[in-house]
Scaffold this motif. Structure first.
Motif, PDB file in Angstrom:
ATOM      1  N   ASP A   1      42.892  33.287  41.158  1.00 44.80           N
ATOM      2  CA  ASP A   1      42.141  32.769  39.723  1.00 44.80           C
ATOM      3  C   ASP A   1      42.325  33.814  38.627  1.00 44.80           C
ATOM      4  OD1 ASP A   1      40.323  34.109  40.563  1.00 44.80           O
ATOM      5  OD2 ASP A   1      38.911  32.427  40.930  1.00 44.80           O
ATOM      6  N   GLY A   2      42.240  34.953  39.147  1.00 50.53           N
ATOM      7  CA  GLY A   2      42.293  36.276  38.037  1.00 50.53           C
ATOM      8  C   GLY A   2      40.892  36.308  37.701  1.00 50.53           C
ATOM      9  N   THR A   3      39.760  35.694  38.250  1.00 53.17           N
ATOM     10  CA  THR A   3      38.613  35.691  37.370  1.00 53.17           C
ATOM     11  C   THR A   3      37.341  36.141  38.470  1.00 53.17           C
ATOM     12  OG1 THR A   3      38.028  33.408  37.657  1.00 53.17           O
ATOM     13  CG2 THR A   3      39.047  34.209  35.534  1.00 53.17           C
ATOM     14  N   CYS A   4      37.633  35.873  39.780  1.00 55.48           N
ATOM     15  CA  CYS A   4      36.524  35.960  40.812  1.00 55.48           C
ATOM     16  C   CYS A   4      36.382  37.429  40.961  1.00 55.48           C
ATOM     17  CB  CYS A   4      36.829  35.354  41.923  1.00 55.48           C
ATOM     18  SG  CYS A   4      38.096  36.321  43.044  1.00 55.48           S
TER      19      CYS A   4
ATOM     20  N   CYS B   1      39.491  39.346  42.179  1.00 51.87           N
ATOM     21  CA  CYS B   1      40.507  39.599  41.413  1.00 51.87           C
ATOM     22  C   CYS B   1      40.097  40.717  40.456  1.00 51.87           C
ATOM     23  CB  CYS B   1      40.782  38.362  40.605  1.00 51.87           C
ATOM     24  SG  CYS B   1      41.464  37.102  41.714  1.00 51.87           S
TER      25      CYS B   1
ATOM     26  N   CYS C   1      41.178  36.669  46.729  1.00 47.46           N
ATOM     27  CA  CYS C   1      40.807  35.837  45.570  1.00 47.46           C
ATOM     28  C   CYS C   1      40.096  34.688  46.240  1.00 47.46           C
ATOM     29  CB  CYS C   1      41.831  35.131  44.689  1.00 47.46           C
ATOM     30  SG  CYS C   1      41.136  34.017  43.752  1.00 47.46           S
ATOM     31  N   ILE C   2      38.797  34.191  46.128  1.00 45.57           N
ATOM     32  CA  ILE C   2      38.062  33.260  46.732  1.00 45.57           C
ATOM     33  C   ILE C   2      38.495  31.959  46.468  1.00 45.57           C
ATOM     34  CG2 ILE C   2      35.852  34.709  46.751  1.00 45.57           C
ATOM     35  CD1 ILE C   2      34.872  33.013  44.497  1.00 45.57           C
TER      36      ILE C   2
HETATM   37 ZN   LIG Z   1      40.037  35.366  42.375  1.00 45.42          ZN
END
Ligand SMILES: [Zn+2]
Length: 344
Positions: A89-92, A95, A103-104
């Protein structure tokens, strides 16, 4: 569309499957420009239990974005993109730490859950976090090297990061497959002074030397350990890059590390336990590694590819269309090809 479906060990077929489409609003669909067969695809090729539904294979690709979901922000139709072998996701939290393979919300392409890229097109979950758009001019001559940023070059680099390769260090690379060869490039790139490749296939060794290997060890087991010690004043190497995943390779890797050294393991392990517990303990050898967060490394490696400073695309020694993919698996499994590129 046509795709590569594996049903059991040795049973790889090219079949018509439904076209991938946007399922979640964060998805994209890419048309595959190039994909390839990975050394890790050979594990299911040798061992997979029969499955009635099969598994669409392939986790390395570059392509052109054909469609995006309503919530995709950073990639757009027509973008030329690199698809890392894991989606993220690039946000967790992970990441943010640059460990996109944990990544979760992430996962891997070419599994029973998420279709792979040895196909005409592929659905990309979490497109914003996953895809890396390349907006620079991309010469055709760079295509093969760009493709390696989806896995093997980033994976070789990961081994050097984990094994703490820095300028002036001695490095041993266990394995002369595409990842091992990319690990040689990565070690050279980071300034390693001595790079010993452990392998025994003449064509691969020649390429390893071109990439910067300074010494070759073709022996195996105890003889290989002896030879590496001879080459390193009796000490062993600072950094070992384990690019195979089998017990003997791991055992060799731990045994040739010098006291205080480190092993970066990127070969997918085929055993439940790590051998070499005692030498690792008594020599204070750090053992680490896992699936490479190649998404995090593209930023660092891409400029060197675009400038021609590194040429990891040279690991490809055969190109096939989709119809040639079953033969491509066979050739890699028989060690008749180093790495097979797929032009769907
Ligand atoms: Zn992630």
């Amino acid at each position: 569309m046509r795709a590569t479906v594996m049903y059991s060990a040795g049973d790889v077929r090219i079949e018509n499957v439904p076209d991938p489409k946007i399922v979640e609003s964060t998805d994209a669909v890419i048309r595959v420009t190039r994909a390839c067969v990975c050394g890790s695809d050979l594990w299911p090729y040798q061992k997979m239990e029969r499955s009635d539904t099969g598994r669409v294979m392939g986790h390395e690709a570059i392509g052109v974005v054909e469609d995006v979901g309503a919530d995709v922000r950073t990639v757009r139709r027509g973008d030329f993109v690199i698809m890392p072998f894991a989606f993220s996701d690039g946000t967790c939290a992970f990441c943010h730490d640059g460990l996109q393979t944990s990544c979760i919300h992430g996962g891997f392409f070419g599994t029973t859950d998420v279709a792979g890229a040895q196909a005409e097109a592929v659905r990309i979950p979490l497109a914003d976090g996953t895809l890396f758009p390349v907006r620079a001019n991309t010469d055709d001559a760079l295509i093969a090297s760009l493709l390696t940023l989806s896995d093997v070059m980033g994976t070789g680099h990961h081994a050097t990061v984990i094994a703490r390769v820095t300028p002036g260090k001695s490095v041993a690379v266990v394995g002369d497959g595409a990842v091992g060869l990319c690990a040689v490039i990565a070690a050279k790139r980071l300034g390693a002074e001595q790079i010993i490749i452990l392998g025994r296939h003449a064509d691969r060794i020649a390429l390893a030397k071109d990439f910067g290997a300074t010494d070759v060890v073709s022996e195996r087991g105890e003889a290989a350990v002896e030879r590496v010690r001879e080459l390193t004043g009796g000490y062993g190497v600072h950094s070992v890059l384990e690019c195979v995943g089998l017990e003997q390779a791991m055992n060799t890797a731990i045994t040739i590390a010098r006291p205080g050294g480190a092993v970066g393991r990127v070969g997918v392990p085929q055993e439940q336990t790590i051998p070499g517990s005692e030498p690792a303990f008594y020599n204070n050898v750090t053992v680490g590694g896992g699936p490479a967060p190649v998404r995090a490394y593209i930023e660092e490696l891409l400029p060197d590819v675009l400038e021609g400073k590194i040429e990891p695309g040279r690991v490809f020694d055969r190109t096939v269309g989709l119809d040639g993919v079953p033969d491509g698996y066979r050739a890699m499994n028989d060690r008749k090809a180093i790495k097979v590129m797929v032009a769907p």
